[in-house]
Design a protein around this motif. Sequence first.
Motif, short mmCIF file in Angstrom:
data_model
loop_
_atom_site.label_atom_id
_atom_site.label_comp_id
_atom_site.label_asym_id
_atom_site.label_seq_id
_atom_site.Cartn_x
_atom_site.Cartn_y
_atom_site.Cartn_z
N CYS A 158 -22.14 -2.85 -21.13
CA CYS A 158 -22.81 -1.75 -21.83
C CYS A 158 -22.65 -0.42 -21.08
O CYS A 158 -22.54 0.64 -21.70
CB CYS A 158 -24.28 -2.07 -22.05
N LEU A 159 -22.65 -0.47 -19.77
CA LEU A 159 -22.43 0.75 -18.98
C LEU A 159 -21.02 1.30 -19.21
O LEU A 159 -20.83 2.51 -19.36
CB LEU A 159 -22.66 0.48 -17.50
N ILE A 160 -20.05 0.42 -19.24
CA ILE A 160 -18.67 0.86 -19.46
C ILE A 160 -18.48 1.34 -20.90
O ILE A 160 -17.80 2.34 -21.15
CB ILE A 160 -17.68 -0.28 -19.12
N ALA A 161 -19.09 0.63 -21.84
CA ALA A 161 -18.98 1.04 -23.25
C ALA A 161 -19.67 2.37 -23.50
O ALA A 161 -19.25 3.15 -24.37
CB ALA A 161 -19.58 -0.05 -24.15
N ASN A 162 -20.71 2.64 -22.72
CA ASN A 162 -21.47 3.87 -22.92
C ASN A 162 -20.80 5.04 -22.19
O ASN A 162 -21.38 5.68 -21.32
CB ASN A 162 -22.90 3.69 -22.41
N THR A 163 -19.57 5.30 -22.55
CA THR A 163 -18.82 6.41 -21.97
C THR A 163 -18.31 7.34 -23.06
O THR A 163 -18.71 8.49 -23.15
CB THR A 163 -17.65 5.89 -21.12
N VAL A 164 -17.42 6.83 -23.91
CA VAL A 164 -16.79 7.69 -24.91
C VAL A 164 -17.76 8.33 -25.89
O VAL A 164 -17.47 9.42 -26.40
CB VAL A 164 -15.67 6.93 -25.66
N PRO A 165 -18.92 7.74 -26.22
CA PRO A 165 -19.83 8.43 -27.14
C PRO A 165 -20.68 9.50 -26.46
O PRO A 165 -21.33 10.30 -27.14
CB PRO A 165 -20.74 7.30 -27.68
N VAL A 166 -20.67 9.53 -25.13
CA VAL A 166 -21.61 10.39 -24.39
C VAL A 166 -21.34 11.88 -24.61
O VAL A 166 -22.28 12.68 -24.70
CB VAL A 166 -21.55 10.06 -22.88
N ALA A 167 -20.08 12.26 -24.72
CA ALA A 167 -19.75 13.68 -24.86
C ALA A 167 -20.37 14.30 -26.11
O ALA A 167 -20.70 15.50 -26.13
CB ALA A 167 -18.24 13.87 -24.88
N PHE A 168 -20.51 13.50 -27.17
CA PHE A 168 -21.15 13.97 -28.40
C PHE A 168 -22.53 13.33 -28.57
O PHE A 168 -23.05 13.26 -29.69
CB PHE A 168 -20.28 13.65 -29.61
N ILE A 198 -9.67 10.77 -27.62
CA ILE A 198 -8.96 9.85 -28.53
C ILE A 198 -8.34 8.64 -27.81
O ILE A 198 -8.62 7.49 -28.19
CB ILE A 198 -7.89 10.61 -29.34
N PRO A 199 -7.49 8.82 -26.80
CA PRO A 199 -6.86 7.63 -26.19
C PRO A 199 -7.86 6.69 -25.53
O PRO A 199 -7.66 5.46 -25.54
CB PRO A 199 -5.91 8.23 -25.16
N PHE A 200 -8.94 7.23 -25.00
CA PHE A 200 -9.93 6.39 -24.31
C PHE A 200 -10.78 5.59 -25.30
O PHE A 200 -11.16 4.46 -25.03
CB PHE A 200 -10.81 7.26 -23.41
N ILE A 201 -11.07 6.19 -26.45
CA ILE A 201 -11.81 5.47 -27.48
C ILE A 201 -10.99 4.28 -27.98
O ILE A 201 -11.51 3.18 -28.18
CB ILE A 201 -12.16 6.40 -28.66
N ILE A 202 -9.70 4.50 -28.20
CA ILE A 202 -8.84 3.45 -28.74
C ILE A 202 -8.68 2.30 -27.76
O ILE A 202 -8.68 1.12 -28.14
CB ILE A 202 -7.46 4.04 -29.13
N ILE A 203 -8.56 2.62 -26.48
CA ILE A 203 -8.28 1.57 -25.48
C ILE A 203 -9.55 0.86 -24.99
O ILE A 203 -9.48 -0.27 -24.50
CB ILE A 203 -7.51 2.17 -24.28
N LEU A 204 -10.70 1.49 -25.15
CA LEU A 204 -11.93 0.93 -24.57
C LEU A 204 -12.27 -0.46 -25.10
O LEU A 204 -12.63 -1.35 -24.30
CB LEU A 204 -13.11 1.89 -24.78
N PRO A 205 -12.21 -0.74 -26.40
CA PRO A 205 -12.51 -2.11 -26.85
C PRO A 205 -11.61 -3.15 -26.21
O PRO A 205 -12.05 -4.26 -25.89
CB PRO A 205 -12.27 -2.03 -28.37
N ILE A 206 -10.35 -2.80 -26.01
CA ILE A 206 -9.42 -3.73 -25.35
C ILE A 206 -9.85 -3.98 -23.91
O ILE A 206 -9.84 -5.12 -23.43
CB ILE A 206 -7.99 -3.15 -25.40
N VAL A 207 -10.25 -2.91 -23.21
CA VAL A 207 -10.70 -3.04 -21.82
C VAL A 207 -11.95 -3.92 -21.75
O VAL A 207 -12.07 -4.77 -20.84
CB VAL A 207 -10.99 -1.64 -21.23
N LEU A 208 -12.87 -3.75 -22.68
CA LEU A 208 -14.10 -4.55 -22.67
C LEU A 208 -13.79 -6.04 -22.80
O LEU A 208 -14.41 -6.86 -22.12
CB LEU A 208 -15.02 -4.10 -23.82
#
Length: 530
Positions: A158-168, A198-208
């Motif tokens: 959850c800490l790693i997932a809670n990155t890309v939405p933080v800016a908005f 954009i690139p980080f949002i797309i790759i994050l589910p794969i990283v998780l």
Amino acid sequence: MSGGIQGPFSNVLLSAIVAFIPLLWILISLGWFKMKAYIAALISLALAILLSITTWGMPVKFASQSVLEGVATGLWPIVWVIIAAIYTYNVTVETGCMNIINETLAKISPDRRIQALILAFSFGGFLEAAAGFGTAVAIPASLLAGIGFDPLFAAVICLIANTVPVAFGGIGIPIITLSQVTGIEESLLTTYTAYQLIPFIIILPIVLVIIMTKSFKYLKEVLGACIVSGISFALFQTAVAVFVGPEVAAIVGSLASLLSIIIYVKIKPVKKIWLFPDEKASGEIASTNAVNEHDKRISGKKQLIAWTPYIVLFVLIMAVNLIPDLKFLGDVATKVQIYFGPNGKPSSFQWITTPGTIMFISAIIGGFVQGSSIKGLLKIFGKTIKQLLPTIVVVSSIVAMAKVMGYSGMISVIAVALADTTGKVYPFISPLIGALGTFITGSDTSSNILFGALQKQTALQIHANAAWIAAANTVGASAGKMISPQSIAVAASATGLVGKEGRILNSTLLYCLGYAILLGVLIFAVGNML
């Protein structure tokens, strides 16, 4: 480049090293000494106060007022949101509805990878976008732990997932604030921020998924779900950010992701269900056929009741922020001027429309719908406060430390030293400065307040695109979110790992550095073309 900021030693680098001592202590005490977070935070605060008074020459009166402002800000709204989030979860557990939520998730897919994508990435993204202030870690982490995830896994994911939405996050507050402190057009910052993500949002589910399974071989079966989840989030968030604005960009993106992955899994179910090794050994999770039998016993009404607190939360947040006639509630605030030093401003505490209050109201309504009594809800609230006492101390201490370091000039000298020592390579470093701000304060918005103007000025001095570099601060700040002591304290509380914050930090630190370095490469490469 330092603009005259040399610090107390007439040498910006030496001054920055000394100023970094309170932050270094946090890193060492949690990561190396495995000290309890609330003790480490209190010592760090004491170090910041001592240095601000004895070395930076800050008057004792101003230092004391900075601490008071920090504690007040830490308690409201940050701690209040944490309390409300955990209270919501505790109410759902006490009423027995968490068991129904567990089976509802199994109805979508019993596969642990899919459950993590739904809760940590998509649902967590919505909570960060709509409320922020720790909700995206507290609620998904507690839900994942509640449905059988290893608590440490739940916290880290959850800490790693809670990155890309933080800016908005928090209805676009970081971007709006960044525009205010830099004077750069809000629409331009919004667009650049969306593009950088954009690139980080797309790759994050794969990283998780890779983090969960500790192997690439278990990725293929859910690669389609990962891609659908990430691309839908990125596509809708970017479109809304560019053509509408920052307020609801992440809300639309996260909801699109949630809907997309549910539809995808229904159309193309995972054939080889992946469970944690200990679950396979003990047989705690039944086969898909058993899941289908559970589905027959759970009516739509029961599912609706179980999810009521979160449904009410969604409706209230959207109503308050999107219905013009309700926005006046945001003006109901009490202003208390705590800090009277140079450039001191009254601290405004918003009572009604702050995310914590909205979530608390949602918990009360949900609790009544789920069958709880007033006495029962009061008892659960007392239990929640007791559970969160260490977290309250950690958050209040860290925010107070940030206020002391900010007002005394310690934060500025650290950032200037970073800029002075990098020169033309500064665009690569700019996300790291944003990450440092969030590590200190726990907030992307606060990081923008601390470093936004500095990022713009430094960009102008090296003849770089100021809007692109300023946007990098808010995106870089999202990386620092996963190692922020505040975020880690929230994750530890939500998963029952209080006292083990050091283990969480050690698990997220490398991912934070990797995120920030890759982002730095992107900012440097594209920045040279703008």
